[in-house]
Design an enzyme around this catalytic site. Structure first.
Site, PDB file in Angstrom:
ATOM      1  N   LEU A   1       0.777  -0.806   0.329  1.00 20.37           N
ATOM      2  CA  LEU A   1       0.307  -0.182   0.040  1.00 20.37           C
ATOM      3  C   LEU A   1       0.777   1.368   0.145  1.00 20.37           C
ATOM      4  CD1 LEU A   1      -2.829  -0.712   2.626  1.00 20.37           C
ATOM      5  CD2 LEU A   1      -3.097  -0.537   0.129  1.00 20.37           C
ATOM      6  N   ASP A   2       0.594   1.839  -0.829  1.00 21.49           N
ATOM      7  CA  ASP A   2       1.321   3.545  -1.058  1.00 21.49           C
ATOM      8  C   ASP A   2       1.744   4.017   0.743  1.00 21.49           C
ATOM      9  OD1 ASP A   2      -0.389   5.633  -1.130  1.00 21.49           O
ATOM     10  OD2 ASP A   2      -0.873   4.637  -3.583  1.00 21.49           O
ATOM     11  N   ARG A   3       2.272   4.840   0.885  1.00 19.01           N
ATOM     12  CA  ARG A   3       2.575   6.163   1.790  1.00 19.01           C
ATOM     13  C   ARG A   3       1.182   6.500   2.264  1.00 19.01           C
ATOM     14  NH1 ARG A   3       6.702  10.900   2.365  1.00 19.01           N
ATOM     15  NH2 ARG A   3       6.659  10.593   5.078  1.00 19.01           N
TER      16      ARG A   3
END
Length: 242
Positions: free
Chosen positions: A110-112
């Protein structure tokens, strides 16, 4: 077993041995082998190599003994990167599950700026199966966007490629609309890099919040942000049945 690094078993591919030791997924193990980080009896390993009663090392360290399998679900908050460590000193999702008693690594990413359901495990084979494209495990996201979303769901479902790369069609539906913002539920079957955000970018909508609420048969439920829990035996069985 005479030393920690010796494995007395039928010959197995090195990437499987490394994954079974809980160090990483098989794909990452292959990258380590290709980079010359893995040795068998002191000799640099090659892709496709196998080992039995051998000393296998990664970066000069013997493989640990196979750990008991651990399967966790984390509700990742925004602001955390999905890596085991970050050279820029940013907070990592791995830090949030450090108290689980085992070295585990994330299943996918999951991206930041995204939050929600993120699986962790030390079972490399399990992770590899879940991530393999042929299984097309459904991933469901709730996405908050700004602006007029009339027809947005239909446009999202019509996307068949991103940046020239083919993707499986997504499912999308509007959940609610209020005060210039809207909430959509999007289901994808692959895990391309920042796929959902890129899909919304391609139809002209800025994502304000992206939260993953389901992975395959698993629901995030009422797990609080930043907290984790172990998967039940039933949940593990349902995932493996995929």
């Amino acid at each position: 077993m005479d030393t920690v690094g010796e494995w007395r078993r039928m010959k197995e591919r090195l990437q499987k041995l490394i994954a079974s030791a809980g160090l990483c997924a098989r794909r990452t193990a292959e990258e380590w082998i290709a980079a010359g980080r893995v040795r068998v009896n002191g000799e640099v390993a090659v892709i496709g190599g196998r080992a039995e009663t051998d000393t296998v090392t990664v970066d000069g360290r013997p493989l640990p003994q196979t750990a008991a399998p651990v399967y966790l679900m984390l509700n990742k908050p925004r602001g955390y990167v999905t890596t085991l460590s970050d050279e820029c000193g940013r907070q990592t999702a791995a830090e949030l599950v450090a108290g689980c008693g085992a070295r585990v690594y994330p299943v996918g990413r999951l991206d930041r700026d995204s939050e929600g359901l993120l699986l962790f495990t030390n079972d490399g084979d399990f992770a590899q199966r879940l991530l393999h494209p042929r299984h097309q495990v459904d991933k469901v996201y709730l996405v908050t966007v700004r602006g007029d979303i009339r027809g947005a769901a239909e446009r999202l479902m019509a996307i068949t490629e991103l940046d020239g790369e083919p993707i499986a069609p997504a499912q999308a539906e509007e959940v609610s609309r209020s005060g210039g913002q809207a909430l959509l539920r999007v289901t994808i079957h692959q895990g391309k890099n920042r796929q959902v955000r890129r899909m919304f970018d391609s139809v002209g909508h800025k994502v304000l919040l992206l939260r993953r609420v389901r992975f395959g048969p698993l629901e995030l439920g009422d797990l609080r942000r930043g907290e984790w829990r172990e998967l039940s035996a039933e949940e593990i069985a349902r995932l493996k049945a995929l």
